[in-house]
Design a protein around this motif. Structure first.
Motif, PDB file in Angstrom:
ATOM      1  N   PHE A 104      29.373  40.875  53.030  1.00 33.67           N
ATOM      2  CA  PHE A 104      29.406  39.640  53.792  1.00 33.67           C
ATOM      3  C   PHE A 104      28.179  38.667  53.270  1.00 33.67           C
ATOM      4  CE2 PHE A 104      31.166  42.948  56.353  1.00 33.67           C
ATOM      5  CZ  PHE A 104      32.755  42.228  56.338  1.00 33.67           C
ATOM      6  N   LYS A 105      28.177  37.338  52.783  1.00 31.80           N
ATOM      7  CA  LYS A 105      27.542  36.467  52.014  1.00 31.80           C
ATOM      8  C   LYS A 105      26.779  35.942  53.328  1.00 31.80           C
ATOM      9  CE  LYS A 105      27.473  37.794  47.996  1.00 31.80           C
ATOM     10  NZ  LYS A 105      27.155  39.731  47.617  1.00 31.80           N
ATOM     11  N   HIS A 106      27.212  34.756  54.296  1.00 28.39           N
ATOM     12  CA  HIS A 106      27.384  33.967  55.680  1.00 28.39           C
ATOM     13  C   HIS A 106      26.649  34.924  56.826  1.00 28.39           C
ATOM     14  CE1 HIS A 106      26.680  31.156  52.143  1.00 28.39           C
ATOM     15  NE2 HIS A 106      28.397  31.465  51.462  1.00 28.39           N
ATOM     16  N   SER A 107      26.229  35.792  57.072  1.00 24.23           N
ATOM     17  CA  SER A 107      26.438  36.182  58.468  1.00 24.23           C
ATOM     18  C   SER A 107      26.362  35.224  59.583  1.00 24.23           C
ATOM     19  CB  SER A 107      24.704  37.125  59.105  1.00 24.23           C
ATOM     20  OG  SER A 107      23.662  36.578  58.881  1.00 24.23           O
ATOM     21  N   GLY A 108      26.390  34.063  59.680  1.00 23.86           N
ATOM     22  CA  GLY A 108      26.390  33.338  60.895  1.00 23.86           C
ATOM     23  C   GLY A 108      28.457  32.900  60.825  1.00 23.86           C
ATOM     24  N   TYR A 109      28.974  33.172  59.150  1.00 27.76           N
ATOM     25  CA  TYR A 109      30.325  32.889  59.515  1.00 27.76           C
ATOM     26  C   TYR A 109      30.843  34.243  59.820  1.00 27.76           C
ATOM     27  CZ  TYR A 109      35.070  31.636  57.703  1.00 27.76           C
ATOM     28  OH  TYR A 109      36.421  31.969  57.646  1.00 27.76           O
ATOM     29  N   LEU A 110      30.103  35.150  59.596  1.00 22.77           N
ATOM     30  CA  LEU A 110      31.041  36.274  60.010  1.00 22.77           C
ATOM     31  C   LEU A 110      30.713  36.165  61.375  1.00 22.77           C
ATOM     32  CD1 LEU A 110      32.400  39.021  58.669  1.00 22.77           C
ATOM     33  CD2 LEU A 110      30.202  40.015  58.989  1.00 22.77           C
ATOM     34  N   ASP A 138      25.524  34.753  79.773  1.00 25.56           N
ATOM     35  CA  ASP A 138      26.134  35.950  80.673  1.00 25.56           C
ATOM     36  C   ASP A 138      26.424  37.134  79.953  1.00 25.56           C
ATOM     37  OD1 ASP A 138      26.198  34.185  83.102  1.00 25.56           O
ATOM     38  OD2 ASP A 138      28.628  33.617  82.383  1.00 25.56           O
ATOM     39  N   ILE A 139      26.862  37.476  79.488  1.00 33.88           N
ATOM     40  CA  ILE A 139      27.415  38.243  78.296  1.00 33.88           C
ATOM     41  C   ILE A 139      26.752  37.912  76.678  1.00 33.88           C
ATOM     42  CG2 ILE A 139      28.650  40.234  77.865  1.00 33.88           C
ATOM     43  CD1 ILE A 139      30.531  39.350  79.988  1.00 33.88           C
ATOM     44  N   LEU A 140      25.687  39.107  76.003  1.00 34.75           N
ATOM     45  CA  LEU A 140      25.492  38.915  74.884  1.00 34.75           C
ATOM     46  C   LEU A 140      26.155  39.338  73.916  1.00 34.75           C
ATOM     47  CD1 LEU A 140      23.613  36.955  72.258  1.00 34.75           C
ATOM     48  CD2 LEU A 140      21.926  39.237  73.363  1.00 34.75           C
ATOM     49  N   ILE A 141      26.835  39.808  72.687  1.00 34.43           N
ATOM     50  CA  ILE A 141      27.538  40.577  72.189  1.00 34.43           C
ATOM     51  C   ILE A 141      26.762  40.694  71.016  1.00 34.43           C
ATOM     52  CG2 ILE A 141      29.671  41.501  71.316  1.00 34.43           C
ATOM     53  CD1 ILE A 141      29.770  41.118  74.094  1.00 34.43           C
ATOM     54  N   ASN A 142      26.665  41.873  70.623  1.00 27.53           N
ATOM     55  CA  ASN A 142      25.295  41.691  69.011  1.00 27.53           C
ATOM     56  C   ASN A 142      26.401  42.591  67.533  1.00 27.53           C
ATOM     57  OD1 ASN A 142      24.302  43.744  67.506  1.00 27.53           O
ATOM     58  ND2 ASN A 142      22.835  42.432  67.491  1.00 27.53           N
ATOM     59  N   LEU A 143      26.609  41.698  67.514  1.00 31.68           N
ATOM     60  CA  LEU A 143      27.537  42.517  65.637  1.00 31.68           C
ATOM     61  C   LEU A 143      26.490  42.664  64.471  1.00 31.68           C
ATOM     62  CD1 LEU A 143      29.541  41.881  63.623  1.00 31.68           C
ATOM     63  CD2 LEU A 143      29.014  39.724  63.550  1.00 31.68           C
ATOM     64  N   HIS A 144      26.856  44.600  64.462  1.00 33.97           N
ATOM     65  CA  HIS A 144      25.894  44.563  63.968  1.00 33.97           C
ATOM     66  C   HIS A 144      26.522  45.244  62.347  1.00 33.97           C
ATOM     67  CE1 HIS A 144      23.513  47.532  62.170  1.00 33.97           C
ATOM     68  NE2 HIS A 144      22.306  47.352  62.453  1.00 33.97           N
ATOM     69  N   VAL A 145      26.107  44.716  61.041  1.00 28.98           N
ATOM     70  CA  VAL A 145      27.438  45.196  59.949  1.00 28.98           C
ATOM     71  C   VAL A 145      26.018  45.820  59.330  1.00 28.98           C
ATOM     72  CG1 VAL A 145      28.239  44.460  58.084  1.00 28.98           C
ATOM     73  CG2 VAL A 145      28.641  43.410  60.250  1.00 28.98           C
ATOM     74  N   ALA A 146      26.671  47.650  58.519  1.00 31.92           N
ATOM     75  CA  ALA A 146      25.901  48.120  57.614  1.00 31.92           C
ATOM     76  C   ALA A 146      26.324  48.346  56.974  1.00 31.92           C
ATOM     77  CB  ALA A 146      24.961  49.655  58.455  1.00 31.92           C
TER      78      ALA A 146
END
Length: 167
Positions: A104-110, A138-146
């Protein structure tokens, strides 16, 4: 109660100190990782970690893990989770993202594709969509990619814990 998997974030170099704090609170399956510690426990432990761990920055509850190598695959997989059970239409949410991957080159797009999947899933079930609020969700979702492993987690901490006042 049921068992939750937790990923507790910390600063680099404090992983072992955090692991000891988690052990003292009664966490199980403690495993240090890069800038954090994973463990298992119940809802009470999650609250205790948020209140009492001096070295914790955030307490994440992973809800959906999958593999993907394209933005389309992330969208399709994120769409499969029942987000309507987590985010009601009267709540706002935002996506926080950390991407360590050559796929993934663009984390913001992901992050945008992930947001689209969450909104589309909720709309398909409820007929309406929740709003996004990047400043104060109200709710924060974390997107983590390894590499190709994608983990979507709910942030149980709200404000980063290092911003807590003296207690």
């Amino acid at each position: 109660g049921y068992t939750l998997k937790l990923i507790v974030k910390t600063m680099h170099g404090l992983e072992d100190v955090l692991a000891e704090e988690l052990k003292q609170l009664g966490a199980d399956q403690i495993a240090p990782m890069r800038r954090g510690v994973s463990c298992e426990g119940d809802l009470k432990l999650m609250y205790q970690v948020n209140l009492w761990c001096r070295t914790a920055l955030r307490v994440m509850v992973p809800v959906h893990t999958f593999t993907a190598q394209t933005e389309a695959q992330v969208y399709e997989q994120a769409l499969k989770y029942e987000w309507h059970n987590v985010i009601s239409n009267d709540k706002t949410f935002a996506i926080d993202h950390v991407v360590f991957s050559n796929h993934f080159k663009h984390s913001g797009y992901l992050a945008l594709k992930t947001k689209d999947a969450i909104v589309d899933q909720i709309r398909s079930v409820t007929g309406s969509r929740p709003n996004v609020n990047v400043q104060d969700p109200d709710i924060l979702i974390n997107l983590h990619v390894a590499n190709d492993v994608v983990t979507l987690s709910i942030d149980s901490s709200g404000e980063p814990l290092n911003r807590r006042g003296y207690r």
